[in-house]
Enzyme design. Structure first.
Site, short mmCIF file in Angstrom:
data_model
loop_
_atom_site.label_atom_id
_atom_site.label_comp_id
_atom_site.label_asym_id
_atom_site.label_seq_id
_atom_site.Cartn_x
_atom_site.Cartn_y
_atom_site.Cartn_z
N ILE A 61 -22.36 -17.49 -38.80
CA ILE A 61 -23.54 -18.36 -38.67
C ILE A 61 -23.33 -19.77 -39.19
O ILE A 61 -24.29 -20.50 -39.42
CB ILE A 61 -24.75 -17.72 -39.38
CG1 ILE A 61 -24.35 -17.36 -40.81
CG2 ILE A 61 -25.27 -16.52 -38.60
CD1 ILE A 61 -25.50 -17.11 -41.74
N LYS A 62 -22.07 -20.16 -39.37
CA LYS A 62 -21.84 -21.53 -39.85
C LYS A 62 -21.89 -22.52 -38.66
O LYS A 62 -22.09 -22.11 -37.53
CB LYS A 62 -20.48 -21.59 -40.57
CG LYS A 62 -20.47 -20.76 -41.86
CD LYS A 62 -21.55 -21.21 -42.82
CE LYS A 62 -21.46 -20.69 -44.23
NZ LYS A 62 -21.19 -19.30 -44.46
N HIS A 63 -21.71 -23.83 -38.97
CA HIS A 63 -21.75 -24.83 -37.88
C HIS A 63 -20.87 -24.40 -36.72
O HIS A 63 -21.21 -24.58 -35.56
CB HIS A 63 -21.24 -26.19 -38.37
CG HIS A 63 -22.17 -26.95 -39.26
ND1 HIS A 63 -22.08 -26.95 -40.62
CD2 HIS A 63 -23.21 -27.78 -38.97
CE1 HIS A 63 -23.01 -27.74 -41.15
NE2 HIS A 63 -23.71 -28.25 -40.17
N MET A 64 -19.70 -23.86 -37.05
CA MET A 64 -18.84 -23.28 -36.01
C MET A 64 -18.27 -21.97 -36.54
O MET A 64 -18.13 -21.77 -37.74
CB MET A 64 -17.71 -24.22 -35.59
CG MET A 64 -16.73 -24.57 -36.68
SD MET A 64 -15.27 -25.41 -36.00
CE MET A 64 -14.26 -24.00 -35.56
N GLN A 88 -17.41 -18.24 -40.62
CA GLN A 88 -18.15 -16.98 -40.55
C GLN A 88 -19.25 -17.14 -39.48
O GLN A 88 -19.55 -18.27 -39.06
CB GLN A 88 -18.67 -16.73 -41.98
CG GLN A 88 -19.64 -15.65 -42.19
CD GLN A 88 -20.99 -16.24 -42.50
OE1 GLN A 88 -21.15 -17.43 -42.69
NE2 GLN A 88 -21.99 -15.38 -42.52
#
Ligand code: PLP
Length: 365
Positions: A185-188, A183
Site C-alpha cells: 500500500i505504499k506510493h508504489m 509493500q
C-alpha cells in the site's frame, strides 16, 4: 462520491493488459530469483529519484536491517529513534541487539525534534534513525548536522516518503543509509519489496552479501566463502519487473498525492477545530497519507464515515507495545500529536470531487 468507503491506503497496480504479458514473460523465463530485472529496477529507481547506490530488497524491513548493520550498529549500541512510526522501524533496532532510545517528536507533524535528539545522545549512541512520517520530511538537515558533530550515523526510513524533498534535495540522500518500502500500500509496490540506499559505494559489496546469506554473487558456489552470516533478503525478478512497470507512471501517482495534500493544506488550514501540518519552505512532502490534527479526532472519523471516507490514526506509537516497554520515556510532543492525529486519504485514488466533498463535510462539522 459513491456509497463505498474511500480507503486511506490503496494498492496501485498497472492495468492488466500492460502487466500480464510482461509478467508471463518473467514467470516462464526460467529466471525467477534475483537477476537482470532487479538490477534494471535498481538502476532506474536510483536514476528516477536521484539516489546513489541502490540495492533491491525483499522488504523495507530487510533493507533497514542491513542499513543498521552497514552503519556498524551492533548489540549494546544505542540508536536514537522515533516511536511515531510503523513497528518495523524499531523491531529492526532490536533485531541487531541495539537499544532504541525514543526521542520526542514535534506535536505539529510527528517527526523527530532535533533538540530532543541532541539531548538523548550518550557515549553509547551510534546512530539517529529518522522517519519521514506519513510522507512529511523530517528536519533532516539539522539531524545530519547533529550526526556529523557527534560522529554518529544518520539512517533515513523513507518508507512513507517516496518522492519527498527537503532543501531541494531528494529524501534518502541525507543519511549514511536510507530505505524505501514497496509493500502493498505504499506510493508504489512490488507486492512486497524495499530498497537500500547507501551513501558510500564502498559499503555496497558487504550489503549485497548480507542480502544473500553472506555469499558473493558471481563467485562459483563451490569456491565462495561466507565470512559473515547474511540473510535471505533478495528482491526477485518478478518483483523487479512490477517495480519497473510502476516507475512508468510513478510521477503521475505521486503528483496526485501532492496535489491533494496541498489542496487540503489550503482548504483545511482555516477550518475551526482543525489544524494542518505547517509546511516549511524547505519541505516538499509526498503526502502518502494526509495528517490532520483535531482536538476531537473521533469526531473527524465520524463525520467522514458519514460520507463514506475512511479516517483513522492508522499507527500505534511503538513504545505502547510490550516489547518496547523497557524503553518508554516521557514524550509530551508525541502525546499531543497522537491525541490530535487523524489521517485522511489523499492518494492517487482521491479525485477532485472526493476531495471537495471531504472539505465540505469537515467544514460543515
Ligand atoms: C515507517 C516504516 N518503516 C519500515 C517499514 C517496513 O517496510 P516493509 O513493509 O516493506 O518491510 C514500513 C512499512 O510497513 C513503514 O511504514
Amino acid at each position: 462520491m459513491s456509497g463505498s468507503t474511500l480507503p486511506i491506503v490503496k494498492v496501485r497496480m498497472p492495468p492488466a493488459d500492460r502487466l500480464m504479458p510482461r509478467l508471463a514473460e518473467v514467470l516462464y523465463s526460467g529466471m525467477l530469483a534475483e537477476g537482470e530485472y532487479v538490477y534494471e529496477f535498481e538502476r532506474r529507481f536510483a536514476e528516477h529519484f536521484g539516489l546513489p547506490n541502490v540495492l533491491g530488497f525483499s522488504s523495507g524491513t530487510g533493507a533497514l536491517h542491513v542499513a543498521l548493520l552497514s552503519c556498524g550498529i551492533r548489540a549494546g549500541d544505542e540508536v536514537i529513534t522515533t516511536s511515531m512510526t510503523a513497528e518495523p522501524t524499531n523491531t529492526t533496532v532490536l533485531q541487531v541487539g541495539a537499544t532504541p532510545i525514543f526521542a520526542d517528536v514535534s506535536p505539529d507533524d510527528g517527526n523527530l525534534d532535533p533538540a530532543a535528539v541532541e539531548s538523548s545522545i550518550t557515549p553509547r549512541t551510534r546512530a539517529i534513525l529518522v522517519v519521514h512520517y506519513a510522507g512529511y520530511p523530517a528536519p533532516v538537515a539539522a539531524l545530519r548536522e547533529i550526526a556529523d558533530r557527534h560522529g554518529i550515523a544518520l539512517i533515513e526510513d523513507c518508507a512513507h516518503a517516496l518522492g519527498a524533498r527537503y532543501a531541494d534535495q531528494a529524501i534518502g540522500t541525507f543519511g549514511d543509509a536510507a530505505i524505501f518500502s514497496f509493500q502493498a500500500i505504499k506510493h508504489m509496490t512490488t507486492v512486497d519489496g524495499g530498497a537500500l540506499v547507501l551513501r558510500d559505494p564502498e559499503r555496497m559489496r558487504e550489503a549485497r552479501k548480507l542480502r544473500w546469506f553472506g555469499l558473493e554473487k558471481g563467485v562459483p558456489r563451490t569456491a565462495v566463502d561466507i565470512t559473515q552470516a547474511g540473510f535471505k533478503y533478495n528482491m526477485t525478478n518478478v518483483a523487479g519487473l512490477i517495480g519497473l512497470l510502476q516507475l512508468d507512471d510513478i510521477d503521475e501517482a505521486i503528483g496526485r498525492h501532492k496535489a491533494n495534500g496541498r489542496f487540503f493544506d489550503d482548504e483545511l488550514a482555516t477550518t475551526p477545530g482543525l489544524s494542518v501540518v505547517p509546511i516549511s519552505p524547505e519541505s516538499m512532502p509526498s503526502y502518502w497519507i494526509y495528517t490532520l490534527l483535531s482536538d476531537d479526532s473521533d469526531d473527524v472519523e465520524r463525520i467522514l464515515a458519514g460520507i463514506g471516507v475512511a479516517a483513522s490514526k492508522l499507527h500505534r506509537p511503538n513504545h505502547l507495545h510490550s516489547v518496547f516497554a523497557p524503553y518508554r520515556r516521557s514524550m509530551p510532543g508525541l502525546e499531543t500529536f497522537y491525541r490530535r492525529l487523524v489521517h485522511i486519504p489523499c492518494g492517487w485514488w482521491i479525485g477532485d470531487d472526493d476531495r471537495a466533498n471531504i472539505v465540505h463535510a469537515l467544514r460543515r462539522g
